[in-house]
Design a protein around this motif. Structure first.
Motif, PDB file in Angstrom:
ATOM      1  N   GLU A 149      55.284  61.104  21.683  1.00 25.33           N
ATOM      2  CA  GLU A 149      55.548  59.863  22.420  1.00 25.33           C
ATOM      3  C   GLU A 149      56.806  59.175  21.904  1.00 25.33           C
ATOM      4  O   GLU A 149      57.588  58.627  22.683  1.00 25.33           O
ATOM      5  CB  GLU A 149      54.347  58.928  22.318  1.00 25.33           C
ATOM      6  CG  GLU A 149      53.132  59.434  23.065  1.00 25.33           C
ATOM      7  CD  GLU A 149      51.917  58.541  22.891  1.00 25.33           C
ATOM      8  OE1 GLU A 149      52.009  57.487  22.215  1.00 25.33           O
ATOM      9  OE2 GLU A 149      50.857  58.900  23.440  1.00 25.33           O
ATOM     10  N   HIS A 197      52.331  59.067  17.197  1.00 25.44           N
ATOM     11  CA  HIS A 197      52.347  60.305  17.982  1.00 25.44           C
ATOM     12  C   HIS A 197      53.823  60.644  18.187  1.00 25.44           C
ATOM     13  O   HIS A 197      54.511  60.006  18.980  1.00 25.44           O
ATOM     14  CB  HIS A 197      51.638  60.083  19.312  1.00 25.44           C
ATOM     15  CG  HIS A 197      51.446  61.308  20.128  1.00 25.44           C
ATOM     16  ND1 HIS A 197      52.476  62.144  20.488  1.00 25.44           N
ATOM     17  CD2 HIS A 197      50.322  61.837  20.668  1.00 25.44           C
ATOM     18  CE1 HIS A 197      52.005  63.129  21.214  1.00 25.44           C
ATOM     19  NE2 HIS A 197      50.684  62.973  21.327  1.00 25.44           N
ATOM     20  N   TYR A 198      54.311  61.632  17.453  1.00 21.33           N
ATOM     21  CA  TYR A 198      55.755  61.870  17.493  1.00 21.33           C
ATOM     22  C   TYR A 198      56.239  62.403  18.830  1.00 21.33           C
ATOM     23  O   TYR A 198      57.405  62.232  19.179  1.00 21.33           O
ATOM     24  CB  TYR A 198      56.239  62.727  16.319  1.00 21.33           C
ATOM     25  CG  TYR A 198      55.534  64.038  16.092  1.00 21.33           C
ATOM     26  CD1 TYR A 198      55.819  65.158  16.858  1.00 21.33           C
ATOM     27  CD2 TYR A 198      54.602  64.160  15.072  1.00 21.33           C
ATOM     28  CE1 TYR A 198      55.188  66.357  16.617  1.00 21.33           C
ATOM     29  CE2 TYR A 198      53.966  65.361  14.823  1.00 21.33           C
ATOM     30  CZ  TYR A 198      54.269  66.463  15.606  1.00 21.33           C
ATOM     31  OH  TYR A 198      53.639  67.655  15.374  1.00 21.33           O
ATOM     32  N   LEU A 235      44.689  60.764  14.923  1.00 22.67           N
ATOM     33  CA  LEU A 235      46.007  60.504  15.515  1.00 22.67           C
ATOM     34  C   LEU A 235      46.271  59.020  15.733  1.00 22.67           C
ATOM     35  O   LEU A 235      47.417  58.575  15.672  1.00 22.67           O
ATOM     36  CB  LEU A 235      46.129  61.268  16.845  1.00 22.67           C
ATOM     37  CG  LEU A 235      47.439  61.120  17.617  1.00 22.67           C
ATOM     38  CD1 LEU A 235      48.628  61.592  16.789  1.00 22.67           C
ATOM     39  CD2 LEU A 235      47.365  61.875  18.930  1.00 22.67           C
ATOM     40  N   THR A 236      45.236  58.228  15.971  1.00 16.84           N
ATOM     41  CA  THR A 236      45.443  56.795  16.208  1.00 16.84           C
ATOM     42  C   THR A 236      45.864  56.045  14.945  1.00 16.84           C
ATOM     43  O   THR A 236      46.245  54.882  15.022  1.00 16.84           O
ATOM     44  CB  THR A 236      44.174  56.124  16.780  1.00 16.84           C
ATOM     45  OG1 THR A 236      43.137  56.162  15.799  1.00 16.84           O
ATOM     46  CG2 THR A 236      43.728  56.813  18.065  1.00 16.84           C
TER      47      THR A 236
END
Length: 118
Positions: A55, A52-53, A47-48
């Motif tokens: 957020e 992050h959709y 994810l990094t």
């Protein structure tokens, strides 16, 4: 170029030139296309390495619901600026729909689209 698309985000905001729009508010429908290289995330499942959709959604929501603009062009500009600032994007496309834009004698659906790059 890869992209993450968030479409149909519906929020209630107080944007517009008319006093009544600022007092009563109205719905806005926002779409964003965030352009970036998604290969690192696809290969690593990390994810990094992506956006992050959830957020990004919250960032857009905060702008639409907490800030006020006369023009939907200014609203789109602010969304684009924040997304480019907060995330490793190369480009962003922002679509703002104002489905109940007041015009003499009724309402119409107004839309603007902008693209911004780093």
């Amino acid at each position: 170029m890869d992209k993450i698309v968030l479409s149909g985000m519906e929020f209630y905001g107080y944007h517009g030139v008319l006093k009544e729009e600022k007092r009563v508010g109205q719905p806005f429908i926002i779409g964003v296309e965030m352009f970036l290289d998604l290969l690192p995330a696809g290969v690593t499942d990390d994810l990094t390495k992506t956006v992050h959709y959830g957020e990004a959604y919250l960032a857009v929501k905060k702008i639409v619901e907490a800030e006020n603009f006369d023009l939907i062009e200014a609203l789109a500009q602010r969304i684009g600026e924040i997304l480019l600032q907060e995330y490793p994007l190369q480009k962003v496309r922002v679509i703002v729909d104002k489905p109940l834009a007041p015009v003499p004698g009724g309402n119409l659906a107004a839309r603007i689209e902008i693209e911004r790059e780093k």
